[in-house]
Motif scaffolding. Structure first.
Motif, PDB file in Angstrom:
ATOM      1  N   LEU A  48       0.858  -1.179   0.000  1.00  0.00           N
ATOM      2  CA  LEU A  48       0.000   0.000   0.000  1.00  0.00           C
ATOM      3  C   LEU A  48       0.894   1.230   0.000  1.00  0.00           C
ATOM      4  N   VAL A  49       0.616   2.165  -0.930  1.00  0.00           N
ATOM      5  CA  VAL A  49       1.443   3.362  -1.063  1.00  0.00           C
ATOM      6  C   VAL A  49       0.562   4.595  -0.963  1.00  0.00           C
ATOM      7  N   ILE A  50       0.921   5.494  -0.080  1.00  0.00           N
ATOM      8  CA  ILE A  50       0.253   6.799   0.000  1.00  0.00           C
ATOM      9  C   ILE A  50       1.180   7.818  -0.646  1.00  0.00           C
ATOM     10  N   TRP A  51       0.689   8.483  -1.681  1.00  0.00           N
ATOM     11  CA  TRP A  51       1.518   9.396  -2.463  1.00  0.00           C
ATOM     12  C   TRP A  51       1.280  10.834  -1.988  1.00  0.00           C
ATOM     13  N   ALA A  52       2.318  11.406  -1.380  1.00  0.00           N
ATOM     14  CA  ALA A  52       2.212  12.772  -0.850  1.00  0.00           C
ATOM     15  C   ALA A  52       3.453  13.577  -1.181  1.00  0.00           C
ATOM     16  N   ALA A  53       4.057  13.296  -2.337  1.00  0.00           N
ATOM     17  CA  ALA A  53       5.327  13.916  -2.703  1.00  0.00           C
ATOM     18  C   ALA A  53       5.112  15.138  -3.573  1.00  0.00           C
ATOM     19  N   GLY A  54       5.686  16.263  -3.155  1.00  0.00           N
ATOM     20  CA  GLY A  54       5.716  17.455  -3.985  1.00  0.00           C
ATOM     21  C   GLY A  54       4.343  18.054  -4.239  1.00  0.00           C
ATOM     22  N   ALA A  55       4.334  19.035  -5.132  1.00  0.00           N
ATOM     23  CA  ALA A  55       3.091  19.722  -5.513  1.00  0.00           C
ATOM     24  C   ALA A  55       3.158  20.030  -7.001  1.00  0.00           C
ATOM     25  N   SER A  56       2.193  19.525  -7.729  1.00  0.00           N
ATOM     26  CA  SER A  56       2.120  19.748  -9.176  1.00  0.00           C
ATOM     27  C   SER A  56       0.762  20.347  -9.517  1.00  0.00           C
ATOM     28  N   PRO A  57       0.670  21.039 -10.666  1.00  0.00           N
ATOM     29  CA  PRO A  57      -0.630  21.603 -11.065  1.00  0.00           C
ATOM     30  C   PRO A  57      -1.615  20.503 -11.448  1.00  0.00           C
ATOM     31  N   PRO A  58      -2.866  20.628 -11.049  1.00  0.00           N
ATOM     32  CA  PRO A  58      -3.869  19.647 -11.461  1.00  0.00           C
ATOM     33  C   PRO A  58      -4.057  19.666 -12.983  1.00  0.00           C
ATOM     34  N   MET A  59      -4.414  18.523 -13.546  1.00  0.00           N
ATOM     35  CA  MET A  59      -4.645  18.448 -14.987  1.00  0.00           C
ATOM     36  C   MET A  59      -5.770  19.378 -15.426  1.00  0.00           C
ATOM     37  N   ALA A  60      -6.682  19.682 -14.501  1.00  0.00           N
ATOM     38  CA  ALA A  60      -7.814  20.552 -14.852  1.00  0.00           C
ATOM     39  C   ALA A  60      -7.352  21.928 -15.308  1.00  0.00           C
ATOM     40  N   LEU A  61      -6.168  22.364 -14.857  1.00  0.00           N
ATOM     41  CA  LEU A  61      -5.688  23.692 -15.235  1.00  0.00           C
ATOM     42  C   LEU A  61      -5.363  23.792 -16.722  1.00  0.00           C
ATOM     43  N   ARG A  62      -5.195  22.664 -17.373  1.00  0.00           N
ATOM     44  CA  ARG A  62      -4.890  22.707 -18.800  1.00  0.00           C
ATOM     45  C   ARG A  62      -6.037  23.320 -19.600  1.00  0.00           C
ATOM     46  N   GLY A  63      -7.250  23.220 -19.098  1.00  0.00           N
ATOM     47  CA  GLY A  63      -8.400  23.793 -19.791  1.00  0.00           C
ATOM     48  C   GLY A  63      -8.673  25.238 -19.425  1.00  0.00           C
ATOM     49  N   PHE A  64      -7.855  25.801 -18.545  1.00  0.00           N
ATOM     50  CA  PHE A  64      -8.031  27.197 -18.144  1.00  0.00           C
ATOM     51  C   PHE A  64      -7.101  28.048 -19.010  1.00  0.00           C
ATOM     52  N   GLU A  65      -7.676  28.816 -19.905  1.00  0.00           N
ATOM     53  CA  GLU A  65      -6.898  29.561 -20.895  1.00  0.00           C
ATOM     54  C   GLU A  65      -6.344  30.853 -20.302  1.00  0.00           C
ATOM     55  N   LEU A  66      -5.400  30.665 -19.387  1.00  0.00           N
ATOM     56  CA  LEU A  66      -4.755  31.774 -18.684  1.00  0.00           C
ATOM     57  C   LEU A  66      -3.250  31.562 -18.699  1.00  0.00           C
ATOM     58  N   PRO A  67      -2.463  32.634 -18.527  1.00  0.00           N
ATOM     59  CA  PRO A  67      -1.009  32.480 -18.508  1.00  0.00           C
ATOM     60  C   PRO A  67      -0.559  31.534 -17.396  1.00  0.00           C
ATOM     61  N   LYS A  68       0.428  30.679 -17.724  1.00  0.00           N
ATOM     62  CA  LYS A  68       0.931  29.699 -16.768  1.00  0.00           C
ATOM     63  C   LYS A  68       2.436  29.859 -16.582  1.00  0.00           C
ATOM     64  N   SER A  69       2.894  29.471 -15.400  1.00  0.00           N
ATOM     65  CA  SER A  69       4.315  29.527 -15.101  1.00  0.00           C
ATOM     66  C   SER A  69       5.023  28.338 -15.734  1.00  0.00           C
ATOM     67  N   GLU A  70       6.339  28.291 -15.581  1.00  0.00           N
ATOM     68  CA  GLU A  70       7.097  27.169 -16.129  1.00  0.00           C
ATOM     69  C   GLU A  70       6.692  25.851 -15.490  1.00  0.00           C
ATOM     70  N   ARG A  71       6.234  25.899 -14.256  1.00  0.00           N
ATOM     71  CA  ARG A  71       5.818  24.674 -13.562  1.00  0.00           C
ATOM     72  C   ARG A  71       4.396  24.258 -13.916  1.00  0.00           C
ATOM     73  N   GLY A  72       3.664  25.125 -14.628  1.00  0.00           N
ATOM     74  CA  GLY A  72       2.312  24.775 -15.034  1.00  0.00           C
ATOM     75  C   GLY A  72       1.213  25.354 -14.180  1.00  0.00           C
ATOM     76  N   PHE A  73       1.575  26.093 -13.111  1.00  0.00           N
ATOM     77  CA  PHE A  73       0.567  26.758 -12.290  1.00  0.00           C
ATOM     78  C   PHE A  73       0.156  28.076 -12.965  1.00  0.00           C
ATOM     79  N   LEU A  74      -0.940  28.653 -12.501  1.00  0.00           N
ATOM     80  CA  LEU A  74      -1.437  29.901 -13.081  1.00  0.00           C
ATOM     81  C   LEU A  74      -0.625  31.081 -12.553  1.00  0.00           C
ATOM     82  N   LYS A  75      -0.183  31.933 -13.464  1.00  0.00           N
ATOM     83  CA  LYS A  75       0.621  33.093 -13.084  1.00  0.00           C
ATOM     84  C   LYS A  75      -0.291  34.197 -12.531  1.00  0.00           C
ATOM     85  N   ALA A  76       0.145  34.787 -11.421  1.00  0.00           N
ATOM     86  CA  ALA A  76      -0.645  35.838 -10.782  1.00  0.00           C
ATOM     87  C   ALA A  76       0.269  36.991 -10.386  1.00  0.00           C
ATOM     88  N   ARG A  77      -0.295  38.186 -10.400  1.00  0.00           N
ATOM     89  CA  ARG A  77       0.410  39.344  -9.865  1.00  0.00           C
ATOM     90  C   ARG A  77       0.329  39.314  -8.345  1.00  0.00           C
TER      91      ARG A  77
END
Length: 467
Positions: free
Chosen positions: A334-363
Motif C-alpha cells: 500500500l502506497v500513499i503518495w504525498a510527494a511534492g506539488a504539481s498543477p492539477p490536470m484541470a488547469l490545462r483547460g483554463f486559458e490563462l497564462p501559466k508559469s514554467e511549472r504549469g501553475f497559473l501566473k498571478a500578480r
C-alpha cells in the motif's frame, strides 16, 4: 357720511336671474355684475341678497357648476413612466473550495457585495480540512469531523452551489464549461483548486498508489485498499510483514507516516511503515533542531527513511513494488503518495497564462497576469516576484487580500498587494496525543503542542459548521 343701502330702500328690487348653463357655451355671470351696479363705491354689502334662501341656493348651484366646468377644463396630468428595473446582478464565481475560498463564504454572509451574486463551483459536496487528515487516520477524529458540508454552508451564507468539475475557462467570452452541467457566464472569477502530488500520471495508473489528493475522497479510497490488505492477511497470514510506504518526506508525509504507524498498532496489524523521497532532505525548510527531533522520533517508531532516489515506476506483477530511479525496488503493498506539488490536470483547460511549472501566473494583487478579471490563490497560483511555498497556511493568509481586492475591483478601486509572511507556526501530529512544534527555531515534542494544534484545528472547523 354716506350710508349703505339695504333691501328696505328699494322694496321692488329683485335678485338677478341665473341663466341656465349649457355645456360648451361661454358663461355670462350677470349675478356678479348686478351686485357691482347696486352698491356704492365706499361700501360693499352683499349680504342683502343672501336673506332669501332661494338666492343662496341659486348662488351655490352657479358656483358649483362653474367649479365643475373649470375643473373639467384642466389638462389631464401625464401618466408617470414605469420605474426603471435595476440592472441584473453581476456574477462572481469561485472555482474550488480551498482554504481561501472557504473563508470568503463566511465573510460574504456578513457583508455581501451589493449588486453581485456569488456562486461556488466544486467537484465535491464536502470540503476536507487537510490539517486534520493525519490525525483522523490515527483515529483521533471521526471522518465527519474533518469534513465541511458545503450545501449547508452555502445555504447559510446565501451562495449558489454547483457541484461539478470545471473543465474549461475562457477569459475572453467569460464562460466556464463543466463536465456535466450547462456552461456558466461570469463577470469576475476566482480560482483556488489547490495542487496535486507530483507524478500524477503514475499514481493515476496504479491501484496500490493512493494519492493524498483529492482530500475529500482520500479516506474512502484508503479504507477500501486497507481493508482488502487486512482481510488478505487474516485469511492467509504469512511470515512477511505488510509493507506500507509513504512517498514524500515533507510535513504531510511525516505526519501521515507517524499516524499510520500508530493506526497499525491499534489494529494489531503486522506491518512496516517507511518514507521514500527523491529529495535528500527530510522536512525541507524546517529548523535543524526540528529535523533532528523528527529523525529521532521516526527511528524510535520503527519508520525507515529512504531518501535521495525518486520513484519512477510501479510494478504490479507478483509482489508489488516501487521502482526507484537508481533501479532499486522497494516492496509495497500500500502506497500513499504525498510527494511534492504539481498543477492539477484541470488547469490545462483554463486559458490563462501559466508559469514554467504549469501553475497559473498571478500578480501580487492575486489577479492573473492576463488583463482579465480572474483572481488566483492558494497552491494554484505562482505569484510573480514571490517564492510562496505550496502550503495551506499561505492560502489562509491570502484570503483577506483576495476578499478586499474582489470588493475593490467591483468598486473600481486600486487593488492591494499580497505580502507573504516570512515565517509561520508549524504543528505536526504524531498520532499518539503528542505533536511537534516548530516556530522561529524553537521546537518542542509534547502533549501541550498537540493540545494547541487540536484547539487551532477545531476553532477553524467551527467557523464552517452548520447545525
Amino acid at each position: 357720511m354716506p350710508t349703505s343701502r339695504t333691501s328696505q330702500d328699494d322694496p321692488e328690487r329683485k335678485p338677478p336671474e341665473v341663466p341656465p348653463l349649457v355645456e360648451g357655451e361661454p358663461i355670462e355671470i350677470e349675478f356678479t355684475e348686478a351686485i357691482a351696479e347696486s352698491i356704492d363705491d365706499d361700501a360693499i354689502e352683499v349680504t342683502e341678497f343672501l336673506e332669501d334662501d332661494s338666492v343662496v341656493m341659486e348662488r351655490v348651484e352657479v358656483v358649483g357648476q362653474i367649479e365643475a366646468i373649470s375643473t373639467s377644463a384642466k389638462p389631464t396630468p401625464p401618466v408617470p413612466a414605469p420605474p426603471v428595473p435595476p440592472p441584473p446582478p453581476k456574477q462572481l464565481v469561485l472555482i474550488g473550495a480551498g482554504h481561501a475560498h472557504l473563508q470568503l463564504l463566511t465573510w460574504w454572509r456578513r457583508r455581501p457585495i451589493p449588486g453581485v451574486e456569488l456562486t461556488l463551483v466544486t467537484a465535491f459536496d464536502r470540503a476536507a480540512y487537510s490539517s486534520m487528515l493525519p490525525s483522523t487516520l490515527a483515529g483521533m477524529y471521526q471522518p465527519d469531523q474533518m469534513l465541511i458540508d458545503l450545501p449547508k454552508l452555502c445555504a447559510r451564507c446565501g451562495v449558489k452551489l454547483i457541484v461539478d468539475r470545471a473543465n474549461r475557462l475562457d477569459p475572453v467570452t467569460r464562460v466556464i464549461e463543466f463536465a456535466h452541467q450547462p456552461a456558466l457566464s461570469f463577470d469576475v472569477a476566482a480560482i483556488n483548486i489547490g495542487s496535486v502530488p507530483a507524478a500524477e500520471p503514475l499514481w493515476q495508473a496504479h491501484r496500490i498508489l493512493i494519492s493524498v489528493k483529492p482530500l475529500t475522497s482520500f479516506l474512502e479510497r484508503f479504507s477500501v485498499r486497507f481493508r482488502e490488505l487486512v482481510e488478505q492477511w487474516r485469511m492467509a497470514p504469512g511470515p512477511e510483514l505488510l509493507q506500507i510506504v509513504v512517498v514524500g518526506a515533507g510535513a504531510s508525509g511525516v505526519e501521515l507516516a507517524l499516524c499510520l504507524e500508530q493506526h497499525k498498532h491499534e489494529l494489531e496489524l503486522p506491518a512496516d511503515v517507511r518514507i521514500v523521497d527523491g529529495s535528500v532532505a527530510l522536512l525541507a525548510g524546517y529548523s535543524p533542531r526540528t529535523v533532528r527531533r523528527v529523525s529521532k522520533l521516526l527511528s524510535l517508531r520503527g519508520i525507515d527513511l529512504h531518501l535521495g532516489s525518486p520513484v519512477i515506476d510501479c510494478d504490479d506483477e507478483g509482489p508489488s513494488s516501487l521502482v526507484l530511479e537508481t533501479g532499486e525496488r522497494i516492496r509495497a503493498d500500500l502506497v500513499i503518495w504525498a510527494a511534492g506539488a504539481s498543477p492539477p490536470m484541470a488547469l490545462r483547460g483554463f486559458e490563462l497564462p501559466k508559469s514554467e511549472r504549469g501553475f497559473l501566473k498571478a500578480r501580487r494583487t492575486l489577479q492573473t497576469t492576463a488583463n482579465v478579471p480572474v483572481f488566483i490563490s492558494g497552491d494554484t497560483a505562482d505569484i510573480e516576484g514571490a517564492l510562496v511555498p505550496k502550503a495551506g497556511v499561505y492560502a489562509v493568509r491570502q484570503a483577506p487580500v483576495l476578499w478586499k481586492n474582489l470588493r475593490r475591483h467591483f468598486a473600481g478601486k486600486r487593488l492591494h498587494d499580497y505580502k507573504p509572511q516570512r515565517r509561520f507556526l508549524s504543528l505536526l501530529s504524531c498520532g499518539d496525543g503528542t505533536a511537534i512544534l516548530d516556530y522561529m527555531g524553537f521546537t518542542s515534542h509534547s502533549g501541550w503542542a498537540w493540545m494547541l494544534k487540536n484547539w487551532i484545528d477545531r476553532k477553524w472547523m467551527k467557523r464552517f459548521r452548520v447545525k
